[in-house]
Design an enzyme around this catalytic site. Structure first.
Site, PDB file in Angstrom:
ATOM      1  N   SER A   1       0.816  -1.215   0.000  1.00  0.00           N
ATOM      2  CA  SER A   1       0.000   0.000   0.000  1.00  0.00           C
ATOM      3  C   SER A   1       0.849   1.264   0.000  1.00  0.00           C
ATOM      4  O   SER A   1       0.353   2.336  -0.333  1.00  0.00           O
ATOM      5  CB  SER A   1      -0.951   0.010   1.205  1.00  0.00           C
ATOM      6  OG  SER A   1      -0.218  -0.022   2.409  1.00  0.00           O
TER       7      SER A   1
ATOM      8  N   HIS B   1       9.880  -0.896   1.873  1.00  0.00           N
ATOM      9  CA  HIS B   1       9.974  -1.124   3.319  1.00  0.00           C
ATOM     10  C   HIS B   1       9.867  -2.612   3.588  1.00  0.00           C
ATOM     11  O   HIS B   1       9.135  -3.325   2.901  1.00  0.00           O
ATOM     12  CB  HIS B   1       8.874  -0.380   4.080  1.00  0.00           C
ATOM     13  CG  HIS B   1       7.497  -0.692   3.580  1.00  0.00           C
ATOM     14  ND1 HIS B   1       6.999  -0.121   2.425  1.00  0.00           N
ATOM     15  CD2 HIS B   1       6.541  -1.526   4.031  1.00  0.00           C
ATOM     16  CE1 HIS B   1       5.787  -0.591   2.205  1.00  0.00           C
ATOM     17  NE2 HIS B   1       5.476  -1.450   3.159  1.00  0.00           N
TER      18      HIS B   1
HETATM   19  P1  AMP Z   1       2.459  -2.355   2.892  1.00  0.00           P
HETATM   20  O1  AMP Z   1       0.963  -2.619   2.927  1.00  0.00           O
HETATM   21  O2  AMP Z   1       3.313  -3.558   2.748  1.00  0.00           O
HETATM   22  O3  AMP Z   1       2.758  -1.272   1.871  1.00  0.00           O
HETATM   23  O4  AMP Z   1       2.827  -1.799   4.325  1.00  0.00           O
HETATM   24  C1  AMP Z   1       2.495  -0.512   4.763  1.00  0.00           C
HETATM   25  C2  AMP Z   1       2.436  -0.604   6.259  1.00  0.00           C
HETATM   26  O5  AMP Z   1       2.533   0.705   6.775  1.00  0.00           O
HETATM   27  C3  AMP Z   1       1.139  -1.210   6.807  1.00  0.00           C
HETATM   28  O6  AMP Z   1       1.443  -2.380   7.571  1.00  0.00           O
HETATM   29  C4  AMP Z   1       0.558  -0.089   7.669  1.00  0.00           C
HETATM   30  O7  AMP Z   1      -0.043  -0.572   8.852  1.00  0.00           O
HETATM   31  C5  AMP Z   1       1.794   0.745   7.963  1.00  0.00           C
HETATM   32  N1  AMP Z   1       1.530   2.140   8.241  1.00  0.00           N
HETATM   33  C6  AMP Z   1       0.745   2.991   7.552  1.00  0.00           C
HETATM   34  N2  AMP Z   1       0.760   4.209   8.103  1.00  0.00           N
HETATM   35  C7  AMP Z   1       1.590   4.133   9.172  1.00  0.00           C
HETATM   36  C8  AMP Z   1       2.039   5.064  10.172  1.00  0.00           C
HETATM   37  N3  AMP Z   1       1.621   6.320  10.170  1.00  0.00           N
HETATM   38  N4  AMP Z   1       2.903   4.623  11.133  1.00  0.00           N
HETATM   39  C9  AMP Z   1       3.321   3.335  11.137  1.00  0.00           C
HETATM   40  N5  AMP Z   1       2.939   2.418  10.227  1.00  0.00           N
HETATM   41  C10 AMP Z   1       2.083   2.815   9.270  1.00  0.00           C
END
Ligand code: AMP
Length: 116
Positions: A96, A101
């Site tokens: 997302s 990361h």
């Molecule tokens: P992905 O879906 O692999 O792109 O991972 C994005 C991750 O970022 C998800 O697990 C979300 O829970 C995390 N995430 C989104 N916004 C934040 C935030 N403000 N602080 C910490 N984690 C976040």
């Protein structure tokens, strides 16, 4: 110019986030929606690479640093040091945020399914 990602905005202090560690080139956050007792994100400070595939091709040394940093954080934040490293790659695989990361999951994973 590319819009700053949510991770860049946390890094610059524009929006709040829990940065738990950093190096010259990487930083680590606690995931806001944890999927395991320990769920950290390890993120290059540059948002130049959208995915782990781009990072591996563009800066393999930084990918190696990221993995070593993940290991260090898992050692510090779990009892056993064991961890699962997940890079969701592509929207249909659950990515997302298109600023590469790694999810570092640990602290009592009790099933063998993958995912973050
Ligand atoms: P992905 O879906 O692999 O792109 O991972 C994005 C991750 O970022 C998800 O697990 C979300 O829970 C995390 N995430 C989104 N916004 C934040 C935030 N403000 N602080 C910490 N984690 C976040």
């Amino acid at each position: 110019m590319t819009e700053p990602s949510i991770f860049t905005r946390i890094l610059t202090g524009e929006i709040p986030g829990e940065i738990i560690a950093e190096t010259d080139s990487l930083f680590a956050l606690r995931d806001i929606a944890p999927q395991a007792p320990v769920h950290l994100l390890v993120i290059p400070k540059t948002q130049e690479y959208r995915s782990v595939v781009e990072l591996a091709a563009g800066d393999p040394a930084l990918l190696a640093e990221l993995i070593a940093f993940a290991e260090k954080l898992a050692a510090e934040h779990t009892d056993d040091g064991d961890f699962r490293l997940v890079f969701n790659t592509g929207a249909n695989a659950g990515q997302s945020v298109f600023h590469v990361h790694a999810h570092v999951l640990g602290g009592g994973l009790n099933e063998r399914s993958v995912g973050a």
